[in-house]
Write a protein that holds these residues in place. Structure first.
Motif, PDB file in Angstrom:
ATOM      1  N   GLN A 107       0.717  -0.811   0.046  1.00  0.00           N
ATOM      2  CA  GLN A 107      -0.192   0.498  -0.250  1.00  0.00           C
ATOM      3  C   GLN A 107       1.151   1.427  -0.115  1.00  0.00           C
ATOM      4  OE1 GLN A 107      -3.580  -0.143   2.737  1.00  0.00           O
ATOM      5  NE2 GLN A 107      -2.938  -1.723   3.810  1.00  0.00           N
ATOM      6  N   LEU A 108       1.519   1.243   0.863  1.00  0.00           N
ATOM      7  CA  LEU A 108       2.117   2.429   0.998  1.00  0.00           C
ATOM      8  C   LEU A 108       4.041   3.111  -0.444  1.00  0.00           C
ATOM      9  CD1 LEU A 108       4.251   4.975   2.411  1.00  0.00           C
ATOM     10  CD2 LEU A 108       5.064   3.329   3.627  1.00  0.00           C
ATOM     11  N   HIS A 155       9.893  -7.355  -4.403  1.00  0.00           N
ATOM     12  CA  HIS A 155      10.524  -8.233  -2.853  1.00  0.00           C
ATOM     13  C   HIS A 155      11.379  -9.211  -4.582  1.00  0.00           C
ATOM     14  CE1 HIS A 155       8.305 -11.724  -0.434  1.00  0.00           C
ATOM     15  NE2 HIS A 155       9.803 -12.374  -0.299  1.00  0.00           N
ATOM     16  N   ALA A 195      15.017  -7.316  -4.164  1.00  0.00           N
ATOM     17  CA  ALA A 195      15.502  -6.543  -2.672  1.00  0.00           C
ATOM     18  C   ALA A 195      14.460  -7.542  -1.965  1.00  0.00           C
ATOM     19  CB  ALA A 195      15.348  -5.760  -1.883  1.00  0.00           C
ATOM     20  N   PHE A 244      13.783  -9.271   2.178  1.00  0.00           N
ATOM     21  CA  PHE A 244      14.319  -9.058   2.870  1.00  0.00           C
ATOM     22  C   PHE A 244      14.847 -10.014   3.885  1.00  0.00           C
ATOM     23  CE2 PHE A 244      13.101  -4.640   4.088  1.00  0.00           C
ATOM     24  CZ  PHE A 244      12.785  -4.095   3.377  1.00  0.00           C
ATOM     25  N   ALA A 245      14.326 -11.823   3.310  1.00  0.00           N
ATOM     26  CA  ALA A 245      14.641 -13.245   3.932  1.00  0.00           C
ATOM     27  C   ALA A 245      16.553 -12.607   3.857  1.00  0.00           C
ATOM     28  CB  ALA A 245      14.358 -14.000   3.745  1.00  0.00           C
ATOM     29  N   ALA A 259       8.630  -1.920   2.941  1.00  0.00           N
ATOM     30  CA  ALA A 259       9.026  -3.296   2.977  1.00  0.00           C
ATOM     31  C   ALA A 259       8.714  -3.781   4.399  1.00  0.00           C
ATOM     32  CB  ALA A 259       9.873  -3.760   1.787  1.00  0.00           C
ATOM     33  N   ALA A 260       7.867  -4.719   4.190  1.00  0.00           N
ATOM     34  CA  ALA A 260       7.440  -5.461   6.386  1.00  0.00           C
ATOM     35  C   ALA A 260       6.930  -6.778   5.348  1.00  0.00           C
ATOM     36  CB  ALA A 260       6.589  -4.377   6.617  1.00  0.00           C
ATOM     37  N   VAL A 276       9.151   3.025   8.691  1.00  0.00           N
ATOM     38  CA  VAL A 276       7.544   3.015   9.612  1.00  0.00           C
ATOM     39  C   VAL A 276       7.830   1.470   9.991  1.00  0.00           C
ATOM     40  CG1 VAL A 276       5.311   2.968   8.599  1.00  0.00           C
ATOM     41  CG2 VAL A 276       7.034   3.814   6.671  1.00  0.00           C
ATOM     42  N   THR A 317       4.723   0.947  13.867  1.00  0.00           N
ATOM     43  CA  THR A 317       3.641   0.448  13.874  1.00  0.00           C
ATOM     44  C   THR A 317       2.972   0.896  15.879  1.00  0.00           C
ATOM     45  OG1 THR A 317       1.651  -1.313  14.341  1.00  0.00           O
ATOM     46  CG2 THR A 317       4.129  -2.126  14.218  1.00  0.00           C
ATOM     47  N   ASP A 318       1.733   1.317  15.753  1.00  0.00           N
ATOM     48  CA  ASP A 318       0.772   1.140  16.699  1.00  0.00           C
ATOM     49  C   ASP A 318       1.395   0.047  17.828  1.00  0.00           C
ATOM     50  OD1 ASP A 318      -0.816   0.539  15.258  1.00  0.00           O
ATOM     51  OD2 ASP A 318      -2.291   0.772  16.047  1.00  0.00           O
ATOM     52  N   LYS A 375       8.592  -5.545  15.353  1.00  0.00           N
ATOM     53  CA  LYS A 375       8.120  -3.965  14.102  1.00  0.00           C
ATOM     54  C   LYS A 375       9.421  -2.914  15.322  1.00  0.00           C
ATOM     55  CE  LYS A 375       6.891  -2.329  11.212  1.00  0.00           C
ATOM     56  NZ  LYS A 375       7.243  -2.171  10.108  1.00  0.00           N
ATOM     57  N   TRP A 424      -3.382   1.316  11.445  1.00  0.00           N
ATOM     58  CA  TRP A 424      -4.611   0.906  10.704  1.00  0.00           C
ATOM     59  C   TRP A 424      -4.676   1.924   9.084  1.00  0.00           C
ATOM     60  CZ3 TRP A 424      -9.598   1.441  13.856  1.00  0.00           C
ATOM     61  CH2 TRP A 424      -9.608   0.574  15.092  1.00  0.00           C
TER      62      TRP A 424
HETATM   63  N1  LIG Z   1      -0.988  -2.350   6.992  1.00  0.00           N
HETATM   64  C1  LIG Z   1      -0.970  -1.115   8.346  1.00  0.00           C
HETATM   65  O1  LIG Z   1      -2.081  -1.223   8.722  1.00  0.00           O
HETATM   66  C2  LIG Z   1      -0.474  -1.053   8.798  1.00  0.00           C
HETATM   67  C3  LIG Z   1      -0.537  -0.826  10.639  1.00  0.00           C
HETATM   68  C4  LIG Z   1       0.934   0.051  11.298  1.00  0.00           C
HETATM   69  C5  LIG Z   1       1.808  -0.180  10.523  1.00  0.00           C
HETATM   70  N2  LIG Z   1       2.026  -0.448   8.886  1.00  0.00           N
HETATM   71  C6  LIG Z   1       3.357  -0.565   8.168  1.00  0.00           C
HETATM   72  O2  LIG Z   1       3.049   0.295   7.241  1.00  0.00           O
HETATM   73  C7  LIG Z   1       4.478   0.332   6.463  1.00  0.00           C
HETATM   74  C8  LIG Z   1       4.342  -0.292   5.406  1.00  0.00           C
HETATM   75  O3  LIG Z   1       2.860  -1.216   5.334  1.00  0.00           O
HETATM   76  P1  LIG Z   1       1.728  -1.906   3.713  1.00  0.00           P
HETATM   77  O4  LIG Z   1       0.146  -1.749   4.787  1.00  0.00           O
HETATM   78  O5  LIG Z   1       1.782  -0.701   3.106  1.00  0.00           O
HETATM   79  O6  LIG Z   1       2.266  -3.066   4.068  1.00  0.00           O
HETATM   80  P2  LIG Z   1       1.398  -4.406   3.005  1.00  0.00           P
HETATM   81  O7  LIG Z   1       0.612  -3.042   1.643  1.00  0.00           O
HETATM   82  O8  LIG Z   1       1.517  -5.825   3.507  1.00  0.00           O
HETATM   83  O9  LIG Z   1       2.939  -4.062   2.228  1.00  0.00           O
HETATM   84  C9  LIG Z   1       4.615  -4.625   2.120  1.00  0.00           C
HETATM   85  C10 LIG Z   1       5.097  -4.444   1.282  1.00  0.00           C
HETATM   86  O10 LIG Z   1       6.468  -5.596   1.599  1.00  0.00           O
HETATM   87  C11 LIG Z   1       6.841  -6.444   1.014  1.00  0.00           C
HETATM   88  N3  LIG Z   1       7.921  -7.560   1.726  1.00  0.00           N
HETATM   89  C12 LIG Z   1       7.192  -8.780   2.788  1.00  0.00           C
HETATM   90  N4  LIG Z   1       8.062  -9.271   2.448  1.00  0.00           N
HETATM   91  C13 LIG Z   1       8.850  -8.929   2.075  1.00  0.00           C
HETATM   92  C14 LIG Z   1      10.629  -9.556   2.193  1.00  0.00           C
HETATM   93  N5  LIG Z   1      10.595 -10.827   2.335  1.00  0.00           N
HETATM   94  N6  LIG Z   1      11.228  -8.773   1.100  1.00  0.00           N
HETATM   95  C15 LIG Z   1      10.662  -7.876   0.060  1.00  0.00           C
HETATM   96  N7  LIG Z   1       9.061  -7.784   0.745  1.00  0.00           N
HETATM   97  C16 LIG Z   1       9.078  -8.081   1.046  1.00  0.00           C
HETATM   98  C17 LIG Z   1       5.745  -6.875   0.069  1.00  0.00           C
HETATM   99  O11 LIG Z   1       5.754  -7.526  -1.002  1.00  0.00           O
HETATM  100  P3  LIG Z   1       5.085  -8.628  -2.235  1.00  0.00           P
HETATM  101  O12 LIG Z   1       3.848  -8.126  -1.953  1.00  0.00           O
HETATM  102  O13 LIG Z   1       5.768  -9.241  -2.891  1.00  0.00           O
HETATM  103  O14 LIG Z   1       5.925  -9.882  -0.662  1.00  0.00           O
HETATM  104  C18 LIG Z   1       4.954  -5.489   0.189  1.00  0.00           C
HETATM  105  O15 LIG Z   1       5.105  -5.005  -0.871  1.00  0.00           O
HETATM  106  C19 LIG Z   1       5.622  -1.542   7.115  1.00  0.00           C
HETATM  107  O16 LIG Z   1       6.415  -1.384   7.937  1.00  0.00           O
HETATM  108  C20 LIG Z   1       4.059  -1.503   8.229  1.00  0.00           C
HETATM  109  O17 LIG Z   1       4.733  -2.701   9.014  1.00  0.00           O
HETATM  110  C21 LIG Z   1       1.012  -1.410   8.221  1.00  0.00           C
END
Ligand SMILES: NC(=O)c1ccc[n+]([C@@H]2O[C@H](COP(=O)([O-])OP(=O)(O)OC[C@H]3O[C@@H](n4cnc5c(N)ncnc54)[C@H](OP(=O)(O)O)[C@@H]3O)[C@@H](O)[C@H]2O)c1
Length: 294
Positions: free
Chosen positions: A13-14, A34, A37, A39-40, A61-62, A101, A103-104, A131, A152
């Motif tokens: 999303q971000l 992914h 790069a 992240f494993a 990424a996360a 980035v 999280t709460d 996190k 959220w």
């Molecule tokens: N979503 C929420 O509600 C929320 C809340 C609080 C904080 N956050 C934080 O906000 C940030 C952005 O979250 P988001 O909602 O944009 O996350 P997201 O939509 O779940 O996207 C996660 C991203 O990480 C990539 N990823 C996952 N595993 C990976 C790996 N092993 N190596 C490389 N890339 C990998 C995914 O790529 P693939 O899809 O190709 O695997 C995807 O691009 C994160 O740090 C998250 O912890 C999110």
């Protein structure tokens, strides 16, 4: 010449919002998927920083599968803590600043009031713990690192609560949503735009107040049920379905979640002069985007 931004994450999303807004703003941003790069592999990701020689690294990424993390602790820690730490160390060495980035979910939700950055942490689940370890790793490894805790996160793409609610309603399933968890919804687009608008500030010399830990969330607190009702009102108006309230205890899940991890964003407002807009306004825009694309 504009700053060179290296972004880890391409499809989340971000990550998606950063990429598309960087194009609109004419910024030089390269995003690594992914596959490019993983992240494993902390060393492989760190090496990408040296290869790209960026001015600013954004870690978008996360490992975000909160329930699955309970049974994949090691992988979650590697992806959310070890690799961000390795990237931050490589950035520090290369003279780049870092935006990360978090999280709460680093909080247990028991405070009884919105959380400020200096409040004690106490994650209730593996994801939150991973996190939290990532925040520490990044801040320790790079003198010019900014960590933005958010909550959220929603947008018109990817997996999120807005899209899930609309899908479940369209499938005609009964809508039962928890009414005892509170937080601040955040548009991925608002967070992305903040980061891009602040690139000059986020790359100043070490010691600037712009570095360190900040809370970023759209304004206003709501329960998941209240959020669901707002989603249906915005998307369906008079045809909005009824949402039944349930309690967290009625829906057991592998990971425990904070009941009120609401973030206080005063520090962000003070240091960056940025006041997040109300979540409801951001939600209306996301629904409009979904109406155009569906
Ligand atoms: N979503 C929420 O509600 C929320 C809340 C609080 C904080 N956050 C934080 O906000 C940030 C952005 O979250 P988001 O909602 O944009 O996350 P997201 O939509 O779940 O996207 C996660 C991203 O990480 C990539 N990823 C996952 N595993 C990976 C790996 N092993 N190596 C490389 N890339 C990998 C995914 O790529 P693939 O899809 O190709 O695997 C995807 O691009 C994160 O740090 C998250 O912890 C999110």
């Amino acid at each position: 010449m504009s700053l060179r931004i290296l972004q880890f994450g391409k499809t989340g999303q971000l990550a998606t919002e950063l990429r598309r807004r960087a194009v609109e703003d004419g910024l030089a941003l390269s995003a690594l998927s992914h596959a490019e790069a993983d992240f494993a592999d902390p060393e492989g990701c760190a090496a990408q920083v040296g290869a790209h020689a960026p001015d600013l690294v954004v870690i978008a990424a996360a490992y975000t599968a909160v329930d699955q993390a309970e049974s994949e602790r090691e992988l979650a820690l590697r992806i959310n803590a070890e690799t961000p730490g390795a990237i931050a160390a490589a950035a520090d060495k290369a003279g780049a600043a870092v935006v990360h980035v978090s999280t709460d979910y680093v909080f247990d939700g028991e405070k009884g009031a919105p959380y400020v950055e200096t409040d004690p942490t106490n994650p209730l689940n593996v994801y939150g713990a991973s996190k939290l370890a990532g925040e520490a790793a990044v801040l320790e490894a790079c003198a010019r690192a900014t960590v933005l805790r958010t909550s959220w996160v929603v947008s018109a793409h990817g997996k999120n609560f807005v899209k899930t609610m609309l899908r479940v309603a369209a499938e005609g399933h009964p809508l039962k949503v928890v009414d005892d968890q509170f937080g601040r919804p955040t548009a991925a687009g608002d967070l992305a735009q903040f980061i891009l608008d602040q690139t000059a500030r986020l790359t100043v010399s070490a010691g600037d107040p712009a570095f360190g830990l900040f809370h970023f969330a759209n304004a206003g607190e709501v329960s998941w049920k209240g959020f669901a009702e707002a989603i249906f009102e915005e998307a369906l108006g008079e045809a909005a379905p009824r949402v039944e309230a349930i309690r967290t205890a009625d829906r057991p899940s592998p990971a425990r979640r904070p009941l009120r991890g609401t973030l206080d964003t005063t520090r962000l407002e003070r240091v960056f002069g940025y006041s997040p807009r109300p979540w409801r306004t951001a939600l209306a825009e996301i629904i409009d985007e979904l109406k155009v694309t569906s």
